[in-house]
Design a protein around this motif. Structure first.
Motif, short mmCIF file in Angstrom:
data_model
loop_
_atom_site.label_atom_id
_atom_site.label_comp_id
_atom_site.label_asym_id
_atom_site.label_seq_id
_atom_site.Cartn_x
_atom_site.Cartn_y
_atom_site.Cartn_z
N VAL A 144 0.86 -1.18 0.00
CA VAL A 144 0.00 0.00 0.00
C VAL A 144 0.90 1.23 0.00
O VAL A 144 1.81 1.34 0.83
CB VAL A 144 -0.94 0.02 1.22
N THR A 145 0.66 2.11 -0.94
CA THR A 145 1.38 3.39 -1.00
C THR A 145 0.55 4.45 -0.29
O THR A 145 -0.63 4.62 -0.61
CB THR A 145 1.63 3.80 -2.45
N VAL A 146 1.15 5.12 0.67
CA VAL A 146 0.48 6.21 1.39
C VAL A 146 1.20 7.51 1.05
O VAL A 146 2.42 7.60 1.18
CB VAL A 146 0.50 5.98 2.92
N THR A 147 0.45 8.48 0.58
CA THR A 147 1.04 9.78 0.24
C THR A 147 0.32 10.88 1.01
O THR A 147 -0.82 10.72 1.46
CB THR A 147 0.92 10.08 -1.26
N TRP A 148 1.01 11.98 1.17
CA TRP A 148 0.37 13.16 1.76
C TRP A 148 0.91 14.41 1.09
O TRP A 148 2.01 14.44 0.55
CB TRP A 148 0.59 13.23 3.27
N ARG A 149 0.08 15.44 1.14
CA ARG A 149 0.48 16.73 0.59
C ARG A 149 -0.27 17.82 1.34
O ARG A 149 -1.48 17.72 1.56
CB ARG A 149 0.15 16.81 -0.90
N HIS A 150 0.46 18.84 1.76
CA HIS A 150 -0.16 19.97 2.44
C HIS A 150 0.36 21.26 1.83
O HIS A 150 1.56 21.49 1.78
CB HIS A 150 0.14 19.96 3.94
N ASP A 151 -0.56 22.07 1.34
CA ASP A 151 -0.19 23.37 0.76
C ASP A 151 -0.15 24.40 1.87
O ASP A 151 -1.19 24.85 2.37
CB ASP A 151 -1.19 23.76 -0.32
N ASP A 152 1.04 24.77 2.28
CA ASP A 152 1.26 25.67 3.43
C ASP A 152 1.06 27.11 3.01
O ASP A 152 1.78 27.63 2.15
CB ASP A 152 2.68 25.44 3.96
N ASP A 153 0.06 27.77 3.62
CA ASP A 153 -0.14 29.19 3.34
C ASP A 153 0.36 30.06 4.50
O ASP A 153 0.10 31.26 4.55
CB ASP A 153 -1.61 29.49 3.06
N GLY A 154 1.07 29.43 5.45
CA GLY A 154 1.62 30.16 6.58
C GLY A 154 0.71 30.22 7.78
O GLY A 154 1.13 30.62 8.87
N ASP A 155 -0.55 29.82 7.62
CA ASP A 155 -1.51 29.90 8.71
C ASP A 155 -1.56 28.59 9.49
O ASP A 155 -1.52 28.57 10.72
CB ASP A 155 -2.89 30.25 8.16
N ILE A 156 -1.67 27.48 8.76
CA ILE A 156 -1.69 26.15 9.36
C ILE A 156 -0.49 25.38 8.83
O ILE A 156 -0.32 25.25 7.62
CB ILE A 156 -2.99 25.40 9.02
N ARG A 157 0.32 24.86 9.73
CA ARG A 157 1.49 24.08 9.34
C ARG A 157 1.55 22.79 10.15
O ARG A 157 1.07 22.75 11.28
CB ARG A 157 2.78 24.87 9.55
#
Length: 252
Positions: A144-157
């Motif tokens: 199983v491949t698990v991926t994640w991605r978070h687009d950081d706008d500086g407010d939530i990290r």
């Protein structure tokens, strides 16, 4: 390695629902914090500085919400994850919908829904990461491949890198889902027994018989979910994927 971790809010600090007619129920009693241990990362662990801006006195640096929601969504997602992805659709399932063409067709809709079925629903959180998983099977491979991605706008990290990919055995993934289910059901059993001994908090409506019945029913959810076999129309998914990705010359 993967593990779904959590801590329940102490029973005496669980906030009832409502104002005048205050009540508690199974879902509300799962109030707590949760995160995902994945290899060397902790997904859903907030970075300290942005967390303090949104919550000056955070008790824990993790998602603060009802465990029932993560548990329900994981059970809903797991049958799709366990269905092996054909080799010719691996680029599509791993791709970015942000580069898809705008297509209005039944096939494109089917492909988009199938793609989304491999995404853990975190839409109730503010600026959540996109966490996805899918299974690959070959003669000598079942992972199983698990991926994640978070687009950081500086407010939530979050403390994890903005994006990443970890490959684990399918056996480990399923074991982690089962372990999470067992640990949550065990913790809720202890919580319900404590309430059966003490009774509901003063001024709070809580139907203990209904609570016990709901708990017994929820203990069957994972087994029933794992018996559910997706009826994927691979012809439609392939056609829709081709429509959505038409004109792309590079892998997303």
């Amino acid at each position: 390695m993967i593990r779904f971790r959590f801590t329940l809010t102490p029973l005496g600090r669980v906030a009832p629902w409502g104002h005048e007619d205050r009540s508690l129920h199974w879902f509300g009693l799962t109030d707590g914090w949760y995160w995902i241990e994945l290899a060397d990362h902790e997904l859903l662990r907030y970075s300290p500085d942005p967390l303090r801006r949104t919550d000056p006195t955070p008790q824990r640096p993790y998602v603060d919400y009802f465990l029932a929601r993560l548990w329900e969504d994981l059970i809903e997602m797991t049958p799709a994850v366990l269905e092996p992805v054909p080799a010719d659709l691996l680029d599509f399932v791993a791709g970015d919908p942000g580069v898809w063409r705008s297509v209005d067709s039944d096939a494109a809709s089917t492909a988009a829904v199938w793609w989304d079925g491999h995404t853990l629903d975190l839409g109730y959180l503010r600026q959540p990461p996109r966490i996805r998983a899918w299974r690959t099977v070959s003669d000598d491979l079942d992972v199983v491949t698990v991926t994640w991605r978070h687009d950081d706008d500086g407010d939530i990290r979050f403390t994890a890198p903005p994006s990443g990919r970890v490959v684990i055995s399918c056996e480990l993934f399923l074991a982690a889902v089962r372990r999470f289910d067992h640990e949550l059901m065990t913790a809720m059993e202890r919580r319900i027994r404590a309430l059966e001994r003490s009774g509901p908090p003063n001024g709070v409506h809580l139907d203990l018989k209904q609570l016990r019945a709901e708990h017994a029913e929820r203990m069957t959810w994972l087994a029933r979910g794992l018996r559910r076999v997706p009826r994927t129309d691979w012809t439609a998914v392939r056609a829709g994927a081709m429509e959505l990705r038409q004109g792309l010359t590079v892998r997303e």
